[in-house]
Design a protein around this motif. Structure first.
Motif, PDB file in Angstrom:
ATOM      1  N   UNK A  71       9.002   9.441  -5.837  1.00 52.83           N
ATOM      2  CA  UNK A  71       8.263   9.376  -5.106  1.00 52.83           C
ATOM      3  C   UNK A  71       6.907   8.892  -4.647  1.00 52.83           C
ATOM      4  N   UNK A  72       6.220   9.043  -3.128  1.00 51.84           N
ATOM      5  CA  UNK A  72       5.208   7.976  -3.495  1.00 51.84           C
ATOM      6  C   UNK A  72       5.434   6.438  -3.706  1.00 51.84           C
ATOM      7  N   UNK A  73       6.071   5.805  -3.126  1.00 51.67           N
ATOM      8  CA  UNK A  73       6.165   4.307  -3.520  1.00 51.67           C
ATOM      9  C   UNK A  73       5.558   3.535  -2.911  1.00 51.67           C
ATOM     10  N   UNK A  74       4.439   2.800  -3.657  1.00 50.07           N
ATOM     11  CA  UNK A  74       3.773   2.560  -2.454  1.00 50.07           C
ATOM     12  C   UNK A  74       3.220   0.633  -3.037  1.00 50.07           C
ATOM     13  N   UNK A  75       2.891   0.425  -2.063  1.00 51.90           N
ATOM     14  CA  UNK A  75       3.151  -1.568  -2.199  1.00 51.90           C
ATOM     15  C   UNK A  75       2.410  -2.368  -1.112  1.00 51.90           C
ATOM     16  N   UNK A  76       1.926  -3.673  -1.468  1.00 48.12           N
ATOM     17  CA  UNK A  76       1.448  -3.819  -0.125  1.00 48.12           C
ATOM     18  C   UNK A  76       1.916  -4.588   1.554  1.00 48.12           C
ATOM     19  N   UNK A  77       1.954  -5.018   1.915  1.00 48.75           N
ATOM     20  CA  UNK A  77       2.876  -5.464   2.655  1.00 48.75           C
ATOM     21  C   UNK A  77       3.083  -6.549   2.788  1.00 48.75           C
ATOM     22  N   UNK A  78       4.912  -6.802   2.893  1.00 47.57           N
ATOM     23  CA  UNK A  78       5.331  -7.728   2.230  1.00 47.57           C
ATOM     24  C   UNK A  78       6.389  -7.999   1.080  1.00 47.57           C
ATOM     25  N   UNK A  79       6.256  -6.530   0.650  1.00 50.89           N
ATOM     26  CA  UNK A  79       7.083  -6.182  -0.498  1.00 50.89           C
ATOM     27  C   UNK A  79       7.827  -4.315  -0.390  1.00 50.89           C
ATOM     28  N   UNK A  80       8.759  -4.650  -0.531  1.00 48.99           N
ATOM     29  CA  UNK A  80       9.582  -3.108  -0.201  1.00 48.99           C
ATOM     30  C   UNK A  80      10.779  -2.637  -1.605  1.00 48.99           C
ATOM     31  N   UNK A  81      11.100  -1.634  -1.193  1.00 50.94           N
ATOM     32  CA  UNK A  81      11.669  -0.967  -1.882  1.00 50.94           C
ATOM     33  C   UNK A  81      13.420  -0.808  -1.320  1.00 50.94           C
ATOM     34  N   UNK A  82      13.755  -0.415  -2.114  1.00 45.61           N
ATOM     35  CA  UNK A  82      15.616  -0.597  -1.815  1.00 45.61           C
ATOM     36  C   UNK A  82      16.519   0.009  -2.785  1.00 45.61           C
ATOM     37  N   UNK A  83      16.799   1.818  -2.202  1.00 42.87           N
ATOM     38  CA  UNK A  83      16.420   1.718  -0.590  1.00 42.87           C
ATOM     39  C   UNK A  83      15.313   2.190  -0.751  1.00 42.87           C
ATOM     40  N   UNK A  84      14.301   2.744   0.162  1.00 39.10           N
ATOM     41  CA  UNK A  84      13.023   2.668   0.542  1.00 39.10           C
ATOM     42  C   UNK A  84      13.196   4.031   0.146  1.00 39.10           C
TER      43      UNK A  84
END
Length: 133
Positions: A71-84
């Motif tokens: 949970x609480x997946x966090x990062x800055x703009x330009x970086x994503x988690x897949x799946x979210x």
């Protein structure tokens, strides 16, 4: 066999199945995992696969970690988690997709735990690995 669920967001522990009794009502301490990319060339622009797998457990106390949850997946703009929002699994595999030259990504990690019918009373320590490729 009894199964307990530790919620990654809150650390709350609930019995999912079986008849085992948890002797404390306190929440579990849920670790925060931090993954940082600062390659010498300054280019971390790619997809990274994160794999979380079982390690060992305290002898005689538990049998397995049937699922991990985050949970609480966090990062800055330009970086994503897949799946979210990765679904609970074991092993748990998801991706970090970066279009940045450097990044830091964090998430809370918890799991379900099963205890065999002859488990002894006391604390149980689990180990697991988080690999990033």
């Amino acid at each position: 066999m009894s199964r307990f669920h530790v919620d990654a967001a809150t650390g709350a522990v609930t019995r999912v199945s079986g008849t085992a009794i948890r002797l404390t009502a306190t929440n579990a301490a849920v670790p925060t995992v931090t993954i940082t990319c600062t390659q010498s060339s300054g280019n971390c622009k790619k997809t990274y696969t994160v794999t979380i797998t079982n390690g060992t457990t305290t002898s005689g106390r538990s049998t397995s970690i049937p699922t991990f949850n985050v949970s609480d997946l966090a990062t800055q703009a330009g970086v994503t988690f897949s799946p979210a929002a990765p679904s609970p699994a074991s092993p748990l595999v998801f991706s970090i997709v970066s279009t940045n030259n450097n990044f830091t990504a964090t998430f809370k990690l918890a799991f379900d735990a099963t205890f065999n019918s002859s488990a002894t009373t006391g604390s149980t320590a689990w180990s697991y690995s988080v690999a990033v490729n």
